[in-house]
Design a protein around this motif. Structure first.
Motif, PDB file in Angstrom:
ATOM      1  N   ARG A 187      10.208   7.497 -13.208  1.00  0.00           N
ATOM      2  CA  ARG A 187       9.830   7.916 -11.857  1.00  0.00           C
ATOM      3  C   ARG A 187      11.103   8.322 -11.126  1.00  0.00           C
ATOM      4  O   ARG A 187      12.168   7.785 -11.379  1.00  0.00           O
ATOM      5  N   TRP A 188      10.989   9.275 -10.205  1.00  0.00           N
ATOM      6  CA  TRP A 188      12.105   9.676  -9.355  1.00  0.00           C
ATOM      7  C   TRP A 188      12.009   8.933  -8.032  1.00  0.00           C
ATOM      8  O   TRP A 188      10.915   8.786  -7.472  1.00  0.00           O
ATOM      9  N   VAL A 189      13.143   8.446  -7.538  1.00  0.00           N
ATOM     10  CA  VAL A 189      13.188   7.768  -6.247  1.00  0.00           C
ATOM     11  C   VAL A 189      14.399   8.260  -5.470  1.00  0.00           C
ATOM     12  O   VAL A 189      15.332   8.833  -6.039  1.00  0.00           O
ATOM     13  N   VAL A 190      14.362   8.024  -4.184  1.00  0.00           N
ATOM     14  CA  VAL A 190      15.560   8.186  -3.362  1.00  0.00           C
ATOM     15  C   VAL A 190      15.877   6.794  -2.825  1.00  0.00           C
ATOM     16  O   VAL A 190      15.015   6.125  -2.268  1.00  0.00           O
ATOM     17  N   SER A 191      17.095   6.346  -3.096  1.00  0.00           N
ATOM     18  CA  SER A 191      17.558   5.047  -2.602  1.00  0.00           C
ATOM     19  C   SER A 191      18.449   5.283  -1.392  1.00  0.00           C
ATOM     20  O   SER A 191      19.384   6.086  -1.461  1.00  0.00           O
ATOM     21  N   LEU A 228       8.405  -4.027  -7.272  1.00  0.00           N
ATOM     22  CA  LEU A 228       8.402  -4.473  -8.666  1.00  0.00           C
ATOM     23  C   LEU A 228       7.037  -4.231  -9.301  1.00  0.00           C
ATOM     24  O   LEU A 228       6.947  -3.736 -10.426  1.00  0.00           O
ATOM     25  N   LYS A 229       5.975  -4.532  -8.565  1.00  0.00           N
ATOM     26  CA  LYS A 229       4.626  -4.299  -9.080  1.00  0.00           C
ATOM     27  C   LYS A 229       4.369  -2.814  -9.281  1.00  0.00           C
ATOM     28  O   LYS A 229       3.737  -2.413 -10.254  1.00  0.00           O
ATOM     29  N   PHE A 230       4.865  -1.987  -8.353  1.00  0.00           N
ATOM     30  CA  PHE A 230       4.716  -0.541  -8.475  1.00  0.00           C
ATOM     31  C   PHE A 230       5.347  -0.061  -9.786  1.00  0.00           C
ATOM     32  O   PHE A 230       4.842   0.850 -10.439  1.00  0.00           O
ATOM     33  N   LEU A 231       6.448  -0.698 -10.182  1.00  0.00           N
ATOM     34  CA  LEU A 231       7.132  -0.345 -11.429  1.00  0.00           C
ATOM     35  C   LEU A 231       6.645  -1.174 -12.619  1.00  0.00           C
ATOM     36  O   LEU A 231       7.225  -1.114 -13.702  1.00  0.00           O
ATOM     37  N   SER A 232       5.598  -1.960 -12.411  1.00  0.00           N
ATOM     38  CA  SER A 232       4.955  -2.784 -13.445  1.00  0.00           C
ATOM     39  C   SER A 232       5.811  -3.955 -13.910  1.00  0.00           C
ATOM     40  O   SER A 232       5.605  -4.483 -15.005  1.00  0.00           O
ATOM     41  N   PHE A 233       6.769  -4.399 -13.102  1.00  0.00           N
ATOM     42  CA  PHE A 233       7.595  -5.554 -13.441  1.00  0.00           C
ATOM     43  C   PHE A 233       7.091  -6.796 -12.726  1.00  0.00           C
ATOM     44  O   PHE A 233       6.465  -6.710 -11.670  1.00  0.00           O
ATOM     45  N   GLY A 237       0.803  -1.220   0.000  1.00  0.00           N
ATOM     46  CA  GLY A 237       0.000   0.000   0.000  1.00  0.00           C
ATOM     47  C   GLY A 237       0.836   1.271   0.000  1.00  0.00           C
ATOM     48  O   GLY A 237       0.300   2.356   0.125  1.00  0.00           O
ATOM     49  N   SER A 238       2.133   1.127  -0.119  1.00  0.00           N
ATOM     50  CA  SER A 238       2.999   2.316  -0.071  1.00  0.00           C
ATOM     51  C   SER A 238       3.806   2.424  -1.354  1.00  0.00           C
ATOM     52  O   SER A 238       3.756   1.564  -2.210  1.00  0.00           O
ATOM     53  N   GLN A 239       4.527   3.493  -1.442  1.00  0.00           N
ATOM     54  CA  GLN A 239       5.432   3.665  -2.576  1.00  0.00           C
ATOM     55  C   GLN A 239       6.860   3.506  -2.054  1.00  0.00           C
ATOM     56  O   GLN A 239       7.736   4.321  -2.308  1.00  0.00           O
ATOM     57  N   LEU A 240       7.045   2.416  -1.321  1.00  0.00           N
ATOM     58  CA  LEU A 240       8.320   2.117  -0.698  1.00  0.00           C
ATOM     59  C   LEU A 240       8.758   0.727  -1.133  1.00  0.00           C
ATOM     60  O   LEU A 240       7.970  -0.214  -1.109  1.00  0.00           O
ATOM     61  N   GLY A 241       9.995   0.621  -1.536  1.00  0.00           N
ATOM     62  CA  GLY A 241      10.532  -0.674  -1.925  1.00  0.00           C
ATOM     63  C   GLY A 241      11.694  -1.057  -1.046  1.00  0.00           C
ATOM     64  O   GLY A 241      12.445  -0.199  -0.580  1.00  0.00           O
ATOM     65  N   LEU A 242      11.838  -2.340  -0.796  1.00  0.00           N
ATOM     66  CA  LEU A 242      12.979  -2.862  -0.049  1.00  0.00           C
ATOM     67  C   LEU A 242      13.931  -3.536  -1.022  1.00  0.00           C
ATOM     68  O   LEU A 242      13.506  -4.170  -1.981  1.00  0.00           O
ATOM     69  N   TRP A 243      15.221  -3.395  -0.762  1.00  0.00           N
ATOM     70  CA  TRP A 243      16.214  -4.073  -1.582  1.00  0.00           C
ATOM     71  C   TRP A 243      17.339  -4.586  -0.688  1.00  0.00           C
ATOM     72  O   TRP A 243      17.542  -4.103   0.418  1.00  0.00           O
ATOM     73  N   ASP A 244      18.040  -5.585  -1.193  1.00  0.00           N
ATOM     74  CA  ASP A 244      19.257  -6.016  -0.522  1.00  0.00           C
ATOM     75  C   ASP A 244      20.219  -6.553  -1.575  1.00  0.00           C
ATOM     76  O   ASP A 244      19.831  -6.851  -2.706  1.00  0.00           O
ATOM     77  N   HIS A 245      21.474  -6.610  -1.183  1.00  0.00           N
ATOM     78  CA  HIS A 245      22.517  -7.078  -2.106  1.00  0.00           C
ATOM     79  C   HIS A 245      23.502  -7.952  -1.341  1.00  0.00           C
ATOM     80  O   HIS A 245      24.010  -7.563  -0.300  1.00  0.00           O
ATOM     81  N   ASN A 246      23.761  -9.132  -1.889  1.00  0.00           N
ATOM     82  CA  ASN A 246      24.724 -10.063  -1.319  1.00  0.00           C
ATOM     83  C   ASN A 246      26.025  -9.923  -2.113  1.00  0.00           C
ATOM     84  O   ASN A 246      26.062 -10.226  -3.305  1.00  0.00           O
ATOM     85  N   PHE A 247      27.081  -9.453  -1.448  1.00  0.00           N
ATOM     86  CA  PHE A 247      28.346  -9.231  -2.150  1.00  0.00           C
ATOM     87  C   PHE A 247      29.030 -10.543  -2.523  1.00  0.00           C
ATOM     88  O   PHE A 247      29.736 -10.613  -3.528  1.00  0.00           O
ATOM     89  N   ARG A 248      28.834 -11.574  -1.738  1.00  0.00           N
ATOM     90  CA  ARG A 248      29.477 -12.858  -2.010  1.00  0.00           C
ATOM     91  C   ARG A 248      28.912 -13.483  -3.284  1.00  0.00           C
ATOM     92  O   ARG A 248      29.659 -13.982  -4.125  1.00  0.00           O
ATOM     93  N   THR A 249      27.593 -13.437  -3.456  1.00  0.00           N
ATOM     94  CA  THR A 249      26.965 -14.059  -4.626  1.00  0.00           C
ATOM     95  C   THR A 249      26.707 -13.060  -5.753  1.00  0.00           C
ATOM     96  O   THR A 249      26.351 -13.456  -6.860  1.00  0.00           O
ATOM     97  N   ALA A 250      26.851 -11.769  -5.456  1.00  0.00           N
ATOM     98  CA  ALA A 250      26.573 -10.677  -6.408  1.00  0.00           C
ATOM     99  C   ALA A 250      25.105 -10.675  -6.843  1.00  0.00           C
ATOM    100  O   ALA A 250      24.768 -10.203  -7.929  1.00  0.00           O
ATOM    101  N   LYS A 289       8.428  -0.683 -16.460  1.00  0.00           N
ATOM    102  CA  LYS A 289       8.403  -1.633 -17.574  1.00  0.00           C
ATOM    103  C   LYS A 289       7.825  -0.984 -18.831  1.00  0.00           C
ATOM    104  O   LYS A 289       8.257  -1.259 -19.946  1.00  0.00           O
ATOM    105  N   SER A 290       6.873  -0.073 -18.657  1.00  0.00           N
ATOM    106  CA  SER A 290       6.250   0.592 -19.808  1.00  0.00           C
ATOM    107  C   SER A 290       7.091   1.748 -20.349  1.00  0.00           C
ATOM    108  O   SER A 290       6.728   2.374 -21.329  1.00  0.00           O
ATOM    109  N   GLY A 291       8.217   2.045 -19.661  1.00  0.00           N
ATOM    110  CA  GLY A 291       9.095   3.115 -20.139  1.00  0.00           C
ATOM    111  C   GLY A 291       8.891   4.448 -19.442  1.00  0.00           C
ATOM    112  O   GLY A 291       9.609   5.405 -19.725  1.00  0.00           O
ATOM    113  N   ASP A 292       7.899   4.523 -18.538  1.00  0.00           N
ATOM    114  CA  ASP A 292       7.702   5.763 -17.782  1.00  0.00           C
ATOM    115  C   ASP A 292       8.884   5.966 -16.833  1.00  0.00           C
ATOM    116  O   ASP A 292       9.516   5.008 -16.395  1.00  0.00           O
TER     117      ASP A 292
END
Length: 198
Positions: A95-99, A38-43, A16-29, A90-93
């Motif tokens: 959007r601005w975000v702060v990561s 992803l759904k918010f960005l249509s992916f 219900g928000s415009q907030l996304g979570l991400w993580d990155h594993n350096f060992r596995t890249a 995904k549609s090419g629009d």
């Protein structure tokens, strides 16, 4: 069970928000991004490889800047990773975000192992700031135009007042009964008044 309930509440809140979570594993890249984002960005999850997530989502004009900011954090130059950038849906629009994020786990040798963070949609804020900037520029142009008009009007009022004085000075001799009708002098005075009236 409590963990699953907490994850369920988090998933509902994220959907219900415009907030996304991400993580990155350096060992596995490999990287992860929340399904709600992803759904918010249509992916769909299958649209993005976990190894190429950033290159897929981040706008091509901003990717180097984002990588540079993340690299500065990984190198220990910044306490956290924070950067405003564009993402492409995904549609090419666009959007601005702060990561925002940080390294949250390290290997035994001190090398980064795991980073996590969020992405927040700030498109409306960016558009509002842009409109405000345009509005401020229009006010500046209006102020400048008013100042220029004032600077032009002051000398113009002086010139117009003097033209009226000259016209009155020319008309006085025309009312003189001794001035011969049709004389060169009378015609010149009448033409002068006509030119000044224009």
């Amino acid at each position: 069970r409590a963990l699953r309930a907490g994850e369920g509440r988090l998933a509902l809140a994220l959907s219900g928000s415009q907030l996304g979570l991400w993580d990155h594993n350096f060992r596995t890249a490999l990287s992860f991004i929340s399904e709600a984002w992803l759904k918010f960005l249509s992916f769909e999850k299958s649209d993005i490889s976990s190894g190429g997530m950033w290159r897929t989502l981040v706008h091509e004009a901003d990717i180097e800047r984002v990588i540079e900011a993340f690299g500065a954090h990984v190198a220990g130059k910044t306490e956290t990773f924070s950067v405003e950038h564009r993402v492409t849906t995904k549609s090419g629009d666009v959007r601005w975000v702060v990561s925002n994020g940080k390294i949250v786990e390290f290997e035994e040798d001190g090398a980064p192992l795991y980073a996590a963070g969020t992405m927040v949609d700030i498109t409306e804020r960016k558009l509002m700031a842009e409109r405000l900037l345009i509005s401020e520029r229009m006010v500046s142009v209006g102020t400048l135009a008013a100042g220029v008009a004032h600077e032009i009007n002051n000398p113009l009022a002086y010139v117009l007042a003097n033209i009226d004085y000259v016209k009155d000075s020319i008309r006085r001799p025309l009312q003189d009964e001794d001035l011969k009708k049709g004389s060169t002098h009378q015609l010149a005075l009448e033409e002068s008044v006509s030119i000044l009236d224009e």
